[in-house]
Design an enzyme around this catalytic site. Structure first.
Site, PDB file in Angstrom:
ATOM      1  N   ASP A  97       0.814  -1.217   0.000  1.00  0.00           N
ATOM      2  CA  ASP A  97       0.000   0.000   0.000  1.00  0.00           C
ATOM      3  C   ASP A  97       0.848   1.269   0.000  1.00  0.00           C
ATOM      4  O   ASP A  97       2.074   1.221   0.160  1.00  0.00           O
ATOM      5  CB  ASP A  97      -0.953  -0.014   1.214  1.00  0.00           C
ATOM      6  CG  ASP A  97      -0.263  -0.390   2.524  1.00  0.00           C
ATOM      7  OD1 ASP A  97       0.980  -0.415   2.572  1.00  0.00           O
ATOM      8  OD2 ASP A  97      -0.972  -0.654   3.511  1.00  0.00           O
ATOM      9  N   ASN A 155      -7.683  -3.029  14.165  1.00  0.00           N
ATOM     10  CA  ASN A 155      -9.055  -3.359  13.765  1.00  0.00           C
ATOM     11  C   ASN A 155      -9.087  -4.518  12.759  1.00  0.00           C
ATOM     12  O   ASN A 155     -10.105  -4.791  12.153  1.00  0.00           O
ATOM     13  CB  ASN A 155      -9.747  -2.120  13.176  1.00  0.00           C
ATOM     14  CG  ASN A 155      -9.040  -1.580  11.937  1.00  0.00           C
ATOM     15  OD1 ASN A 155      -8.058  -2.172  11.474  1.00  0.00           O
ATOM     16  ND2 ASN A 155      -9.519  -0.484  11.400  1.00  0.00           N
ATOM     17  N   HIS A 160      -7.212  -4.693   9.978  1.00  0.00           N
ATOM     18  CA  HIS A 160      -6.908  -4.386   8.580  1.00  0.00           C
ATOM     19  C   HIS A 160      -5.607  -5.043   8.144  1.00  0.00           C
ATOM     20  O   HIS A 160      -4.679  -5.224   8.918  1.00  0.00           O
ATOM     21  CB  HIS A 160      -6.963  -2.881   8.270  1.00  0.00           C
ATOM     22  CG  HIS A 160      -5.856  -2.027   8.791  1.00  0.00           C
ATOM     23  ND1 HIS A 160      -6.085  -0.821   9.416  1.00  0.00           N
ATOM     24  CD2 HIS A 160      -4.514  -2.178   8.755  1.00  0.00           C
ATOM     25  CE1 HIS A 160      -4.923  -0.275   9.733  1.00  0.00           C
ATOM     26  NE2 HIS A 160      -3.953  -1.075   9.353  1.00  0.00           N
ATOM     27  N   GLU A 190      -9.668  -1.893   5.230  1.00  0.00           N
ATOM     28  CA  GLU A 190     -10.342  -1.646   6.494  1.00  0.00           C
ATOM     29  C   GLU A 190     -11.557  -2.575   6.647  1.00  0.00           C
ATOM     30  O   GLU A 190     -12.014  -3.158   5.656  1.00  0.00           O
ATOM     31  CB  GLU A 190     -10.799  -0.178   6.546  1.00  0.00           C
ATOM     32  CG  GLU A 190      -9.655   0.847   6.449  1.00  0.00           C
ATOM     33  CD  GLU A 190      -8.904   1.056   7.765  1.00  0.00           C
ATOM     34  OE1 GLU A 190      -8.924   0.154   8.638  1.00  0.00           O
ATOM     35  OE2 GLU A 190      -8.287   2.124   7.920  1.00  0.00           O
TER      36      GLU A 190
END
Ligand code: GLP
Length: 239
Positions: A66, A134, A136, A141
């Site tokens: 990313d 979380n 990811h 996400e």
């Protein structure tokens, strides 16, 4: 899933062995790399082993997961800059074969071209992953469809807050990123996920033992045939 539990140092050493094995067997391997604080120990170990001649990156190709939207590769918080500083500048890799998604060209065509380039290179042999609190992976996400390929995403407020530690203030943290999709990650032939520290313990438990759901993107790894998870004792403490 294979789970390895040890000290952070043992995690880095064990995970590095996979790369040494692979690159000695297949010098032109395709590697999916990740950023964040988690892979730093592994990267130092890979630099040490590469400089000691244990393996070569000369024929390897890398694709990063990313990149932040709006940051050019010379920005010290861009993931291109991170990879150069923490790995590529210190090993015998041909930088023209190291790829990071563009943070400046966010068109759907360019995103699709990233997936095509991975396929054209022969597919990723080992995809490295960290994990967000979380769940990811990359910047996928919670809620990201499992069918997603490389695409632009809006970062959650939580992710921006967590990542603001690297910026002067939260206002400087980009609001968007370009990330390989969940499908792009799952297309890799094998996957190594590393998690370190107590803060990751709840999400590691959900990832390994919870329901497979897009609400916990990393839980999709339960469906992949070759996943190795490397944890320090703290990250493994709730298993
Ligand atoms: C970032 C990256 C992820 C990384 C995660 C965890 O948001 N996009 O690829 O896995 O954060 O970061 P850290 O390793 O610093 O905990």
């Amino acid at each position: 899933m294979k789970v390895f539990i040890g000290s952070a140092e043992q995690v880095a050493k064990e995970a590095a062995k996979r790369y040494v094995e692979l690159l000695n067997k297949k010098p032109n391997a395709v590697l999916g790399y990740a950023t964040g604080s988690t892979p730093l120990g592994l990267y130092s170990e890979l630099i040490r082993l590469n400089q000691a001649g244990a393996f070569s990156y000369k024929e390897a190709t890398t694709f990063n997961l990313d990149e932040y939207v709006g940051l050019d590769g010379s920005h010290d918080q861009s993931y291109r800059y991170f990879m150069n500083e923490n790995l590529f500048n210190h090993v015998d890799i041909d930088k023209s074969r190291t790829f990071v998604p563009s943070g400046l060209d966010t068109s759907a065509e360019t995103a699709a071209a990233y997936d095509e380039a991975i396929e054209k290179a022969g597919g990723i042999d080992i995809q490295l992953l960290g994990i967000g609190n979380n769940g990811h992976i990359g910047f996928n996400e919670p809620g990201t469809p499992f069918s997603s390929k490389t695409h632009m995403v809006e970062l959650t407020q939580n992710t921006r807050e967590v990542n603001s530690r690297f910026f002067k203030s939260i206002d400087e943290v980009p609001t968007h990123a370009v990330t390989m999709g969940v499908k792009t990650v799952m297309n890799a032939k094998s996957i190594i996920l590393i998690a370190l520290g107590k803060a990751k313990a709840p999400i590691i438990r959900e990832t390994i033992m919870g329901e497979v759901t897009p609400e916990v993107p990393a839980s999709v790894l339960q469906l992949h045939p070759f996943v190795e998870i490397y944890l320090d004792e703290e990250a493994a403490s709730l298993l």
